[in-house]
Design a protein around this motif. Structure first.
Motif, PDB file in Angstrom:
ATOM      1  N   THR A 104       0.834  -1.197   0.000  1.00 25.51           N
ATOM      2  CA  THR A 104       0.000   0.000   0.000  1.00 25.51           C
ATOM      3  C   THR A 104       0.873   1.253   0.000  1.00 25.51           C
ATOM      4  O   THR A 104       2.048   1.208   0.402  1.00 25.51           O
ATOM      5  N   ALA A 107       2.264   2.100   3.392  1.00 26.20           N
ATOM      6  CA  ALA A 107       3.317   1.183   3.822  1.00 26.20           C
ATOM      7  C   ALA A 107       4.622   1.425   3.077  1.00 26.20           C
ATOM      8  O   ALA A 107       5.707   1.355   3.654  1.00 26.20           O
ATOM      9  N   SER A 152       2.253  -3.886   6.408  1.00 23.70           N
ATOM     10  CA  SER A 152       1.254  -2.960   5.868  1.00 23.70           C
ATOM     11  C   SER A 152       0.918  -1.841   6.857  1.00 23.70           C
ATOM     12  O   SER A 152       0.086  -0.985   6.561  1.00 23.70           O
TER      13      SER A 152
END
Length: 234
Positions: A104, A107, A152
């Motif tokens: 993501t 992240a 994450s």
């Protein structure tokens, strides 16, 4: 409140598994969801994550209704699932598996810091970072599965049977890390190891046949005659 499940119903095909499950996970706590095989524990996690579509009820993450949000979007919003069975990329190295967890945008921005953080939690993974995941022991693979989810940067971590198939010493070490993790992330822990779960959790629910039948502080449930007889062998 980090995570709220409100009167959740779901199942598979025409088979209904959850019958109005409601629970809450407060911020920076470990909340245990306990029960025997077939009680609906894994289905609860899969429904919360959106892998199984809820038939009724709501899911709230940090106060936001995310009931109909698909799983990959839930990850972006701060929810992560460590599934039973680990499901690692066996032919990839430890570090490659970890980097796969940081896909993501949020992240990726902190990927190096997060990598150092998970290595500090699981020093064994740093030692084995060039080793293929499929050649590791069961305990090491479970550490990697949890660490990959942490990459994450979740707000809420859903842990499904992390102790399954592991030796008692490995379970004790793993649960010690889980207990320390709540400083950074709120945890919903699904486990059949009731005694160990009650030791590390701040609150617990007991699920039977898709219904929450007991809830309370771990110390109270550990002394509950029904829980002692049904789950603690006392």
């Amino acid at each position: 409140m980090a995570l709220v499940l409100e009167r959740l119903e779901s199942g598979y095909g025409k088979l209904k598994v959850l019958f109005g499950v409601s629970l809450r996970v407060e911020k920076n706590t470990v909340t245990a969801l306990l029960g025997s095989n077939g009680a609906g524990k894994t289905t609860t996690l899969l429904t919360a994550m959106g892998v199984v579509k809820p038939w009724a009820g709501r899911v709230f993450l940090d106060g936001k209704d995310v009931t109909d949000v698909p799983p990959h979007k839930k990850v972006e919003l701060g929810m992560a699932l460590v599934p039973e069975g680990r499901r690692l990329f066996a032919d990839m190295t430890v570090e490659e598996n970890l980097l796969m967890g940081a896909y993501t945008k949020r992240a990726r921005e902190k990927v190096l810091d997060t990598l150092e953080w998970v290595y500090s939690l699981f020093p064994r993974l740093r030692e084995r970072r060039r080793q293929k995941a499929g050649t590791m022991s069961g305990g090491e693979q479970q550490m990697l599965a949890i660490a990959r989810a942490l990459m994450s940067r979740p707000k809420v971590l859903l842990l499904d049977e992390p102790s399954a198939g592991l030796a008692p010493k490995v379970v004790a070490d793993l649960f010690d890390v889980v207990k320390r993790l709540k400083e950074e992330v709120s945890i919903l822990l699904v486990e059949q190891n009731v005694a160990a779960s009650l030791e590390i959790s701040d609150y617990a629910y007991v699920l039977e046949n898709g219904h929450i039948v007991k809830e309370g502080a771990p110390q109270e449930l550990a002394q509950d005659e029904y829980v002692k007889k049904a789950y603690l062998g006392v």
